[in-house]
Design an enzyme around this catalytic site. Structure first.
Site, PDB file in Angstrom:
ATOM      1  N   LYS A  86       0.857  -1.188   0.000  1.00  0.00           N
ATOM      2  CA  LYS A  86       0.000   0.000   0.000  1.00  0.00           C
ATOM      3  C   LYS A  86       0.893   1.238   0.000  1.00  0.00           C
ATOM      4  CE  LYS A  86      -3.583   2.349   2.662  1.00  0.00           C
ATOM      5  NZ  LYS A  86      -4.529   2.251   3.781  1.00  0.00           N
ATOM      6  N   LYS A 135      -2.196  -1.488  -3.882  1.00  0.00           N
ATOM      7  CA  LYS A 135      -3.082  -0.328  -3.806  1.00  0.00           C
ATOM      8  C   LYS A 135      -2.278   0.949  -3.878  1.00  0.00           C
ATOM      9  CE  LYS A 135      -6.048   1.795  -0.424  1.00  0.00           C
ATOM     10  NZ  LYS A 135      -6.472   1.810   0.942  1.00  0.00           N
TER      11      LYS A 135
END
Ligand code: PBG
Length: 322
Positions: free
Chosen positions: A195, A248
């Site tokens: 992330k 992400k």
């Protein structure tokens, strides 16, 4: 074989030929729809920077879930807006917290649906950081215990998958251990393994009211400049017991999705985040892009890059098109 013997256009002449040799086909079963749950009764508030996405009160969830199911989207992930926030994010693991109530409601009313929960503290802390603050910093190891309790409370409520998005070191192992100790060995972990500290989360932070009051998340989320580090992050999560590895955001990180796909045999997920949704929606609203086509193309490209699973605010719209 070269032109004129080989003519790539031969197989592009009509839709039958094109679909015969198509390499990537997206299906609604691969999509996860993110849903924001808010306090109150009979509430359905549109998020200004995410047209078409609503915050829903618990009593409105079942209808939303049924609509997803009818479209072939069998999976949602829940994000919660608690009644109250405090410095240690108590609302994240309260037995009657917003997510815990939401999961119970869904498992009760729409048992065929698979429910994931976001495991993080930023929506529940008054300072908006993803963990416990100690001497001005997010304290990794103190946060682990709270994350594990949060994941356990979601499992107790009936969650099928818990998805830690905090980026603390060691959290997947900690969560796996506590779940197994309590006989939740069948609850899967989809880790936000990779992330990035991204500005594409902007609209989400409005939606979930979770922007950090001070500083930013670069002390725990990844530097967008780094690719090799993504392999180290994902390796740790695999070793700690992650079942699905997530990257992400998605569109600006297709290289990372492909890299993980090639390096690991675990299922790979990608999160097409709020800012990706917002920019496509905004351009479409202005008539600058064809909204439907860019939605389909963006999701296809994420799938083609190697994501088996895609979390997207377009899940319902895309399923309608498929
Ligand atoms: C919580 C969390 C965030 C997102 C998912 N989980 C926000 C953040 O890290 O700032 C972003 C999702 C999106 O932008 O759609 N940590």
């Amino acid at each position: 074989m070269m032109y004129p013997d080989y003519r790539p256009r031969r197989l592009r002449r009509n839709e039958n030929l094109r679909s015969l040799v198509r390499e990537t086909v997206l299906t609604p079963a691969r999509l996860i729809y993110p849903v924001f749950v808010m306090p109150g009764k009979n509430k359905r508030e549109e998020i200004p920077s995410m047209p078409g996405v609503f915050r829903l009160s618990v009593d409105r969830l079942a209808a939303e879930a049924k609509e997803c199911r009818e479209l072939g989207v069998n999976h949602i992930i829940l994000f919660g807006l608690p009644e109250n926030k405090d410095r240690v994010g108590s609302g994240a693991h309260a037995a009657d917290g917003i997510i815990q109530r939401a999961v119970k409601e869904l498992k009760n009313k729409v048992p065929e649906l698979t429910v994931s929960t976001d495991v993080c503290m930023c929506e529940y802390t008054s300072h908006g950081h993803c963990g416990i603050i100690h001497e001005g910093e997010v304290d990794n190891d103190a946060t682990l215990e709270v994350l594990a309790r949060t994941a356990l409370s979601h499992a107790k409520a009936g969650a099928d998958i818990v998805a830690p998005s905090d980026m603390m070191d060691g959290r997947v192992g900690e969560i796996r251990t506590i779940l197994d100790e309590h006989n939740f060995d069948q609850v899967a972990i989809m880790s936000y393994a990779v992330k990035y500290a991204s500005a594409f989360y902007g609209p989400f932070r409005d939606a979930a009211d979770c922007a950090p009051q001070e500083g930013d998340r670069r002390g725990y989320q990844m530097d967008p400049a780094n690719a090799r580090e993504a392999l180290r992050e994902a390796t740790l999560d695999v070793e700690e017991g992650a079942d699905i590895l997530m990257v992400k955001p998605a569109m600006a990180y297709l290289d990372i999705i492909r890299m993980l796909r090639d390096e690991f045999d675990h299922p790979i997920a990608a999160y097409q985040v709020s800012g990706e949704y917002a920019m496509l929606k905004a351009a479409a609203a202005n008539g600058w892009l064809d909204g439907e086509q860019v939605m389909a193309e963006s999701l296809l490209s994420i799938h083609r890059a190697g994501a088996d699973v895609i979390l997207t605010y377009f899940a319902k719209d895309m399923a309608r098109l498929l």
